[in-house]
Each structure stands twice: as C-alpha cells, then as structure tokens.
Enzyme design. Sequence first.
Site, PDB file in Angstrom:
ATOM      1  N   HIS A 218      43.449  37.767  29.959  1.00 22.96           N
ATOM      2  CA  HIS A 218      44.793  37.976  30.487  1.00 22.96           C
ATOM      3  C   HIS A 218      45.030  37.015  31.655  1.00 22.96           C
ATOM      4  CE1 HIS A 218      42.278  40.210  33.299  1.00 22.96           C
ATOM      5  NE2 HIS A 218      43.242  40.013  34.188  1.00 22.96           N
ATOM      6  N   ASP A 220      47.056  37.133  35.490  1.00 23.13           N
ATOM      7  CA  ASP A 220      47.568  38.157  36.408  1.00 23.13           C
ATOM      8  C   ASP A 220      49.048  37.967  36.667  1.00 23.13           C
ATOM      9  OD1 ASP A 220      44.628  38.511  38.594  1.00 23.13           O
ATOM     10  OD2 ASP A 220      45.021  39.103  36.516  1.00 23.13           O
ATOM     11  N   HIS A 274      41.813  34.692  32.135  1.00 22.95           N
ATOM     12  CA  HIS A 274      40.449  35.123  32.442  1.00 22.95           C
ATOM     13  C   HIS A 274      40.146  36.451  31.757  1.00 22.95           C
ATOM     14  CE1 HIS A 274      43.202  36.682  35.505  1.00 22.95           C
ATOM     15  NE2 HIS A 274      42.370  37.694  35.688  1.00 22.95           N
ATOM     16  N   ARG A 283      28.903  46.951  37.609  1.00 27.76           N
ATOM     17  CA  ARG A 283      29.558  45.874  38.357  1.00 27.76           C
ATOM     18  C   ARG A 283      30.881  46.394  38.920  1.00 27.76           C
ATOM     19  NH1 ARG A 283      33.533  41.895  37.265  1.00 27.76           N
ATOM     20  NH2 ARG A 283      33.301  40.006  38.560  1.00 27.76           N
TER      21      ARG A 283
HETATM   22  C1  J5X Z   1      49.520  45.167  40.391  1.00 32.05           C
HETATM   23  C2  J5X Z   1      49.117  45.164  39.150  1.00 32.05           C
HETATM   24  C3  J5X Z   1      48.645  43.969  38.378  1.00 32.05           C
HETATM   25  C4  J5X Z   1      48.070  44.593  37.119  1.00 32.05           C
HETATM   26  C5  J5X Z   1      48.993  45.768  36.912  1.00 32.05           C
HETATM   27  C6  J5X Z   1      49.049  46.368  38.296  1.00 32.05           C
HETATM   28  C7  J5X Z   1      47.730  47.097  38.536  1.00 32.05           C
HETATM   29  C8  J5X Z   1      46.587  46.594  37.699  1.00 32.05           C
HETATM   30  C9  J5X Z   1      46.642  45.098  37.379  1.00 32.05           C
HETATM   31  C10 J5X Z   1      45.888  44.785  36.105  1.00 32.05           C
HETATM   32  C11 J5X Z   1      44.372  44.618  36.243  1.00 32.05           C
HETATM   33  C12 J5X Z   1      43.744  44.277  34.905  1.00 32.05           C
HETATM   34  C13 J5X Z   1      44.564  43.269  34.105  1.00 32.05           C
HETATM   35  C14 J5X Z   1      46.066  43.545  34.165  1.00 32.05           C
HETATM   36  C15 J5X Z   1      46.872  42.609  33.236  1.00 32.05           C
HETATM   37  C16 J5X Z   1      46.342  44.992  33.891  1.00 32.05           C
HETATM   38  O1  J5X Z   1      46.692  45.480  32.852  1.00 32.05           O
HETATM   39  O2  J5X Z   1      46.203  45.719  35.071  1.00 32.05           O
HETATM   40  C17 J5X Z   1      46.503  43.473  35.636  1.00 32.05           C
HETATM   41  C18 J5X Z   1      48.004  43.714  35.865  1.00 32.05           C
HETATM   42  C19 J5X Z   1      48.786  42.401  36.011  1.00 32.05           C
HETATM   43  O3  J5X Z   1      48.306  41.483  36.747  1.00 32.05           O
HETATM   44  O4  J5X Z   1      49.825  42.303  35.357  1.00 32.05           O
HETATM   45  O1  AKG Z   2      36.541  42.024  37.707  1.00 29.53           O
HETATM   46  C1  AKG Z   2      36.867  40.825  37.765  1.00 29.53           C
HETATM   47  O2  AKG Z   2      36.085  39.913  38.111  1.00 29.53           O
HETATM   48  C2  AKG Z   2      38.306  40.421  37.392  1.00 29.53           C
HETATM   49  C3  AKG Z   2      39.275  41.594  37.459  1.00 29.53           C
HETATM   50  C4  AKG Z   2      40.663  41.171  37.017  1.00 29.53           C
HETATM   51  O3  AKG Z   2      40.849  40.177  36.330  1.00 29.53           O
HETATM   52  C5  AKG Z   2      41.837  41.966  37.416  1.00 29.53           C
HETATM   53  O4  AKG Z   2      41.662  43.011  38.108  1.00 29.53           O
HETATM   54  O5  AKG Z   2      42.976  41.521  37.049  1.00 29.53           O
HETATM   55 FE   FE2 Z   3      42.944  39.665  36.250  1.00 32.32          FE
END
Ligand code: J5X
Ligand code: AKG
Ligand code: FE2
Length: 339
Positions: A218, A220, A274, A283
């Site tokens: 994905h 961010d 990533h 982890r």
């Molecule tokens: C502030 C954020 C950014 C979120 C949503 C929300 C909380 C969790 C983040 C993540 C984390 C994991 C990948 C992602 C794609 C997901 O599904 O949750 C991220 C998403 C985004 O970067 O769009």
């Molecule tokens: O755990 C990691 O190293 C990456 C986590 C991540 O990509 C995210 O929280 O959007």
């Molecule tokens: Fe991420």
Amino acid sequence: MATPEEAYMRIIPLDFGSAKSVPDSFVWPQASDEVHSSDGLTIPVIDLTDPNAPQLITEACQTWGILQLKGHGIPTKLMEDMESECERLFSLPTDQKMKALRSPGGSTGYGIVPMQSLFSTTMWHEGLTIMGSAIDHARLLWPNDYQRFCDKIDDYQKQMKALAEQLMRILFKAMSIPVKEVNWFDDPTNSSGCNLALQLNSYPPCPDPTRTLGLAPHTDTSIVTLLQAKTSGLQVFKDGVGWVAVKPLPNALIVHLGDFTRILSNGQFISVLHRVVVKPIQRYSVGYFFRPPMDFAVSPLLSKDLGPEQVPRYRSVTAKEYLDLKARHLEKAFSLIEN
Ligand SMILES: C=C1C[C@]23C[C@H]1CC[C@H]2[C@@]12CCC[C@@](C)(C(=O)O1)[C@H]2[C@@H]3C(=O)O
Ligand SMILES: O=C(O)CCC(=O)C(=O)O
Ligand SMILES: [Fe+2]
C-alpha cells in the site's frame, strides 16, 4: 465486502499467541516474492543535521520516496518508551483489547486496519489507531492505569508534529512552493484540523512467515509518515528493482512520503509502495501520519518558476474526497483523479 467487524472476526478465532500454523484465510501467495536484502541495495540514510540535508532529502524523495533519518532530535528515551507502550498494549488479553475495538467505519480504535476490508485474505497484524488524545481507548484498556499511556502518546505526537512540519518545509522548498500557499500549515488555529493520526502496529510471532503478510502492499494516505521500528519487516517497492528490505538503523526514523505529497508535487515526488513481512518473533512499529485538514483542496501546487508548461497531472480534490476514494479503491485512487 466484509465489514471491519466481520473482517475482524476472521482474526479473533485465531489467538495469534497460540497459533501453531497459518490458517488458509491468512495465506498471501505473494508473501514469498523475491526480496533484495543481501545485495546491499537499501534506502538512503540522511542526517538531518547535515548542511546538505535538504538536497539529500529532496533527491531521496524523487528517487525512492523513503529515507532513514538520523539527527532528528526525537529523544531516544521517548522512542524506547513508545516501543514498551506497544508491548504493554498488545500483550493484554484479547478480550481486554477487544473493549477498544474500532467500530465499523470508525477511524480510531483497536483491531484491523481500514484496508483489511478490501481483501478477502487476512493480514497477520493487529493495531491501535489514535487521533488526538488516546484517553477514550486507554480508559477501556487500562481502567485504573491509563494516564501513563496517554502522557507518552501526547508527548510523542507533539514531537512528531514538529519534526513533520520541519520536513514539510524542506519538501515545499524543494517543490519551490511558498509555504504560505497552504495556510493551514502555519495557522496554529487551523493546524488542529490537520487530522494527524498515530498508528501502533503489532505483528505477532508467526509459525510460517513465508505464507502470510503483516501488511499488504500500500501507499500511505499522508503528506509524510514518520515511522519507528526496531526490527526489519518493512519492504519498499522500487520500480525496476522489486521489493527492497529496510533494515532500521538504531534510533533512526523511517520517513516516507504519502499520496498527498505525490499530488502536491504533481508526481515529482514518489509516494512509496510498501508492505510488511512477518517473522517467528514479535515486531512492533509506530507510524505518525501527517495529513492536511479534511477540507483542504489537494492539487498540484505548480510552482511559478517551473514555467507555464507545467500541466497538472491530477484534478483538485479535498483531502476528504481523496481519503474516501483511497478507502474504496486503494492504489486505483490515483487513476481516478488523473487529468
Ligand atoms: C491515519 C490513517 C492512515 C491509515 C488509515 C488511518 C489509520 C491507519 C492507517 C493505515 C495503516 C496500514 C495501512 C493503511 C492503508 C490502512 O489501511 O490503515 C493506512 C491508512 C492510510 O495511510 O490510508
Ligand atoms: O510496520 C511497518 O514497518 C510499516 C507500517 C505501515 O506501513 C503503516 O502503518 O502504514
Ligand atoms: Fe504504510
């Protein structure tokens, strides 16, 4: 499409701690893709106190969209405290963690991440999303001992916000965009609307790491994401190369660019794709997502001195519109806003 709660229930039957094998519902065939880690190829490492840091950061953003940052000024003690707060949180019994479950469509809370509902396969991951104060969730998790967690989270967010803004100034300068163009940036009253978010990630020990993924590929949805992690697991995709392992340097912060910077820079900067692979040991990671206010119009901030031929690659969308597109279409969101 499963609701977050239904998707979540696919994980609850599996109490990660006692898993002896990876159930079929967790199998990601791509998890065993070939990855570069032995040939020495890795992401740029830059010291923020280096006089050439702005130039080095700019180059890293154009070629990789990610870098490891040293000399960032975040106290090592605070980073270690965050790691131990993750340990304290995710080692709670499952039924206790469930009390802070993210409600369906909710933007904060414990459980799966929003993108999980876009996949039929489950990720080997649990997390806690915090926006603003953590007190609502902390009171549910530790009814008699929540203040310590909240204080750490508040301190961490304050420090991360200052660092994110410092990096933003460097990036905007590199895009030759006057910071005044984005008024929310400097406006202390408005910055509360920046909808910043903190994501605590846990990847439990996995009995068969090559069969599953911690997080699916994905980008961010942020301007910039600041990430701390003590152990490897994060991999970034580099065009023409493939998946490259990130080996976190002690006390360095991983800085990666999100979708909003790709749009603001008219595609000049990369929003890095990533994913996270898992291992037989636990982890943790903590991600700080620096995002503009929901009502902010995100469009290529074409800088005057790059000449009139600059054609905006994307149409203007508000941060809210883009977040909704991303939540439904993930990476396809970009093609939906391209001119
Ligand atoms: C502030 C954020 C950014 C979120 C949503 C929300 C909380 C969790 C983040 C993540 C984390 C994991 C990948 C992602 C794609 C997901 O599904 O949750 C991220 C998403 C985004 O970067 O769009
Ligand atoms: O755990 C990691 O190293 C990456 C986590 C991540 O990509 C995210 O929280 O959007
Ligand atoms: Fe991420």
